[in-house]
Write an enzyme that holds these catalytic residues in place. Sequence first.
Site, PDB file in Angstrom:
ATOM      1  N   GLY A   1       0.952   5.694  10.692  1.00  0.00           N
ATOM      2  CA  GLY A   1       0.394   4.566   9.940  1.00  0.00           C
ATOM      3  C   GLY A   1       0.154   4.887   8.477  1.00  0.00           C
ATOM      4  N   ASP A   2      -0.109   3.859   7.719  1.00  0.00           N
ATOM      5  CA  ASP A   2      -0.553   3.946   6.315  1.00  0.00           C
ATOM      6  C   ASP A   2      -1.156   2.568   6.028  1.00  0.00           C
ATOM      7  OD1 ASP A   2      -0.166   5.862   3.774  1.00  0.00           O
ATOM      8  OD2 ASP A   2       0.154   3.833   3.059  1.00  0.00           O
TER       9      ASP A   2
ATOM     10  N   LYS B   1       8.545   9.072   4.365  1.00  0.00           N
ATOM     11  CA  LYS B   1       7.666   7.889   4.276  1.00  0.00           C
ATOM     12  C   LYS B   1       8.514   6.656   4.532  1.00  0.00           C
ATOM     13  CE  LYS B   1       3.400   6.777   3.384  1.00  0.00           C
ATOM     14  NZ  LYS B   1       2.167   7.574   3.593  1.00  0.00           N
TER      15      LYS B   1
ATOM     16  N   SER C   1      -1.938  14.250  12.911  1.00  0.00           N
ATOM     17  CA  SER C   1      -0.706  13.710  13.492  1.00  0.00           C
ATOM     18  C   SER C   1       0.129  14.842  14.074  1.00  0.00           C
ATOM     19  CB  SER C   1       0.118  12.987  12.425  1.00  0.00           C
ATOM     20  OG  SER C   1      -0.340  11.668  12.235  1.00  0.00           O
TER      21      SER C   1
ATOM     22  N   ASN D   1      -9.015   2.298   6.961  1.00  0.00           N
ATOM     23  CA  ASN D   1      -9.153   3.461   7.831  1.00  0.00           C
ATOM     24  C   ASN D   1      -9.725   4.682   7.098  1.00  0.00           C
ATOM     25  OD1 ASN D   1      -7.438   6.130   8.735  1.00  0.00           O
ATOM     26  ND2 ASN D   1      -8.260   4.985  10.456  1.00  0.00           N
TER      27      ASN D   1
ATOM     28  N   LYS E   1       8.047  13.774   8.310  1.00  0.00           N
ATOM     29  CA  LYS E   1       6.789  13.256   8.842  1.00  0.00           C
ATOM     30  C   LYS E   1       6.081  12.510   7.740  1.00  0.00           C
ATOM     31  CE  LYS E   1       3.561  12.863  11.935  1.00  0.00           C
ATOM     32  NZ  LYS E   1       3.663  11.386  11.710  1.00  0.00           N
TER      33      LYS E   1
HETATM   34  P1  NDP Z   1      -5.806   0.430   5.320  1.00  0.00           P
HETATM   35  O1  NDP Z   1      -4.744  -0.584   5.381  1.00  0.00           O
HETATM   36  O2  NDP Z   1      -6.591   0.747   6.528  1.00  0.00           O
HETATM   37  O3  NDP Z   1      -6.844   0.073   4.165  1.00  0.00           O
HETATM   38  C1  NDP Z   1      -6.427  -0.086   2.847  1.00  0.00           C
HETATM   39  C2  NDP Z   1      -7.622  -0.407   1.991  1.00  0.00           C
HETATM   40  O4  NDP Z   1      -7.243  -0.328   0.620  1.00  0.00           O
HETATM   41  C3  NDP Z   1      -8.121  -1.830   2.199  1.00  0.00           C
HETATM   42  O5  NDP Z   1      -9.491  -1.882   1.940  1.00  0.00           O
HETATM   43  C4  NDP Z   1      -7.316  -2.601   1.146  1.00  0.00           C
HETATM   44  O6  NDP Z   1      -7.913  -3.820   0.747  1.00  0.00           O
HETATM   45  C5  NDP Z   1      -7.304  -1.620   0.008  1.00  0.00           C
HETATM   46  N1  NDP Z   1      -6.101  -1.860  -0.790  1.00  0.00           N
HETATM   47  C6  NDP Z   1      -4.824  -1.763  -0.373  1.00  0.00           C
HETATM   48  N2  NDP Z   1      -3.979  -2.096  -1.351  1.00  0.00           N
HETATM   49  C7  NDP Z   1      -4.733  -2.402  -2.407  1.00  0.00           C
HETATM   50  C8  NDP Z   1      -4.439  -2.818  -3.711  1.00  0.00           C
HETATM   51  N3  NDP Z   1      -3.174  -2.987  -4.146  1.00  0.00           N
HETATM   52  N4  NDP Z   1      -5.483  -3.007  -4.557  1.00  0.00           N
HETATM   53  C9  NDP Z   1      -6.762  -2.836  -4.131  1.00  0.00           C
HETATM   54  N5  NDP Z   1      -7.096  -2.448  -2.895  1.00  0.00           N
HETATM   55  C10 NDP Z   1      -6.107  -2.242  -2.051  1.00  0.00           C
HETATM   56  O7  NDP Z   1      -5.092   1.763   4.749  1.00  0.00           O
HETATM   57  P2  NDP Z   1      -5.579   3.263   4.819  1.00  0.00           P
HETATM   58  O8  NDP Z   1      -7.050   3.357   4.757  1.00  0.00           O
HETATM   59  O9  NDP Z   1      -4.844   3.913   5.916  1.00  0.00           O
HETATM   60  O10 NDP Z   1      -4.959   3.834   3.461  1.00  0.00           O
HETATM   61  C11 NDP Z   1      -5.698   3.900   2.242  1.00  0.00           C
HETATM   62  C12 NDP Z   1      -5.058   4.922   1.324  1.00  0.00           C
HETATM   63  O11 NDP Z   1      -5.094   6.213   1.947  1.00  0.00           O
HETATM   64  C13 NDP Z   1      -3.586   4.684   0.987  1.00  0.00           C
HETATM   65  O12 NDP Z   1      -3.345   5.139  -0.324  1.00  0.00           O
HETATM   66  C14 NDP Z   1      -2.844   5.574   1.971  1.00  0.00           C
HETATM   67  O13 NDP Z   1      -1.574   5.938   1.495  1.00  0.00           O
HETATM   68  C15 NDP Z   1      -3.781   6.780   1.999  1.00  0.00           C
HETATM   69  N6  NDP Z   1      -3.686   7.653   3.164  1.00  0.00           N
HETATM   70  C16 NDP Z   1      -3.804   7.173   4.434  1.00  0.00           C
HETATM   71  C17 NDP Z   1      -3.755   8.039   5.515  1.00  0.00           C
HETATM   72  C18 NDP Z   1      -3.962   7.575   6.916  1.00  0.00           C
HETATM   73  O14 NDP Z   1      -3.978   8.433   7.796  1.00  0.00           O
HETATM   74  N7  NDP Z   1      -4.133   6.297   7.167  1.00  0.00           N
HETATM   75  C19 NDP Z   1      -3.517   9.479   5.316  1.00  0.00           C
HETATM   76  C20 NDP Z   1      -3.485   9.888   3.940  1.00  0.00           C
HETATM   77  C21 NDP Z   1      -3.543   8.998   2.915  1.00  0.00           C
HETATM   78  P3  NDP Z   1      -7.288  -5.223   1.265  1.00  0.00           P
HETATM   79  O15 NDP Z   1      -7.676  -5.322   2.708  1.00  0.00           O
HETATM   80  O16 NDP Z   1      -7.921  -6.229   0.401  1.00  0.00           O
HETATM   81  O17 NDP Z   1      -5.801  -5.116   1.068  1.00  0.00           O
HETATM   82  O1  2IT Z   2      -0.189   9.519   3.597  1.00  0.00           O
HETATM   83  C1  2IT Z   2      -0.309  10.071   4.710  1.00  0.00           C
HETATM   84  O2  2IT Z   2      -0.419  11.297   4.808  1.00  0.00           O
HETATM   85  C2  2IT Z   2      -0.344   9.232   5.904  1.00  0.00           C
HETATM   86  N1  2IT Z   2      -0.302   8.015   5.777  1.00  0.00           N
HETATM   87  C3  2IT Z   2      -0.414   9.852   7.263  1.00  0.00           C
HETATM   88  C4  2IT Z   2       0.957  10.271   7.716  1.00  0.00           C
HETATM   89  C5  2IT Z   2       1.052  10.758   9.140  1.00  0.00           C
HETATM   90  O3  2IT Z   2       2.188  11.079   9.520  1.00  0.00           O
HETATM   91  O4  2IT Z   2       0.061  10.838   9.866  1.00  0.00           O
END
Ligand code: NDP
Ligand code: 2IT
Length: 449
Positions: free
Chosen positions: A166-167, A127, A381, A242, A91
């Site tokens: 998603g991520d 992943k 999830s 997100n 997952k």
């Molecule tokens: P989104 O795509 O929704 O948002 C990503 C954000 O981070 C954007 O503001 C983006 O800016 C910025 N960003 C991405 N890459 C870079 C970079 N190289 N340098 C600077 N800023 C950057 O992603 P999420 O919010 O889902 O994910 C954010 C983080 O949280 C990640 O590390 C992800 O692995 C982690 N995460 C996400 C989960 C989820 O459920 N979605 C769960 C657990 C962890 P820009 O638009 O300019 O690229």
């Molecule tokens: O980094 C993470 O935990 C996620 N992007 C969410 C993974 C998931 O299966 O909901």
Amino acid sequence: MGNAYLDKVLNEVEKKNSQEPEFVQAVYEVLSSLKAVVDKHPDYEKMALLERLVEPERLISFRVPWIDDKGQVQVNRGYRVQFNGVLGPYKGGLRFHPSVNQSIMKFLGFEQIFKNALTCLPIGGGKGGSDFDPKGKSDDEIMRFCQSFMNELQRHIGADVDVPAGDIGVGAREIGYLFGQYRKIKNIYEAGVLTGKGLDYGGSLARKEATGFGLIYFMREMLKANGTSLQGKTVIISGSGNVAIYACQKAQEYGAKVVAMSDSNGCVYAPNGINLDAIKEIKEEKRGRIKDYLNYDSTAEYMETVDRPRIWDIKADIALPCATQNDIDIVSAKKLVENGIMAIGEGANMPTTNEAIQYFLSQNILLAPAKAANAGGVATSALEMSQNSMRFFWTFDEVNEKLDRIMTNIFNQCQKAAQEYNMGTNYVAGANIAAFRKIAKAMRSQGVI
Ligand code: NDP
Ligand code: 2IT
């Protein structure tokens, strides 16, 4: 590391994966907090437990050809890392970002094993993703890419096999296209094969909010255990995707003042507090840039990212890195401490370099580690998978309450493990130890596989 077996494994990992710095960093971070546990279990070496833990069960890499709006064929590289399935079906999310490579996939998959163990739900670690850049692509291009990506991925996933979500760069729109293609190829309505689905076809209420809300529930518990709360605290949040958006919402609900958010180009400083409705309109509806926030708030300032993100130069009580890996390096960490930071909550995966983590801990800064603090997304999830299996759904409040309980339980596990090993408020080590013990026990039970 003070334990010969740990040193040997880390040396091997460094040698075998010398082209994968992020993966080596993630492994080092975990192994360096396991000395006390490994000292107690000399039998791990004979079982090659750690050697097995750092080697993915399976790593799939594939070609993703697609046709852009001009009729030109484009080719990207897709991945799925099925790292460890000892606790349940693999997952973990899918990341679409040009920086995606094998090192980033493996670090994320490795972290996911521990995070998923902490949720106490039956999910293994995996992943995936692609070096595809969704920025500036039309909706049709996104759809064609997702369909081509699924043409290959469908061979490797399933509700009881591997369940992507998603991520970065993958939200409800992409999950919809991926799900449609899976359904067409397999001729089966297997709702539990993907999570983060739209609410109109099997998604869970509160999944969208879950990672950000969960981060703040963890932060609330951590602050409470240390005699304080979010009320009246000043907060800075990197990212505006997100995780960042819903962390901001919950922090504001708890009475904190969020004064800055960012994207990869720069950050906005809003001394009167961020107007989250404006951020949602810019990011969720218009898919615009954070700089556009200046059109909504005349008191806000914009600072461009030149060599490092400027957001960490802003004075605050709490910093929530919610963008990407290695966002806070030692220079930013020192700046934050100099400006009086008291707590860090990692919403992103591995947002703090190992050097910066050690510096924060040495300065007695409370640090909520990613594996524990951002587990609310994957936990919800897993709740989506449960609802799909039941062919039923829970209300927003029901899911949110379960999420809150899961996050509180995760904090308690981190605290208990840290206390047991006399590590005080080192929740980084607490999270690694609590998760590792669970995985090690299950690996032992299931034999040499
Ligand atoms: P989104 O795509 O929704 O948002 C990503 C954000 O981070 C954007 O503001 C983006 O800016 C910025 N960003 C991405 N890459 C870079 C970079 N190289 N340098 C600077 N800023 C950057 O992603 P999420 O919010 O889902 O994910 C954010 C983080 O949280 C990640 O590390 C992800 O692995 C982690 N995460 C996400 C989960 C989820 O459920 N979605 C769960 C657990 C962890 P820009 O638009 O300019 O690229
Ligand atoms: O980094 C993470 O935990 C996620 N992007 C969410 C993974 C998931 O299966 O909901």
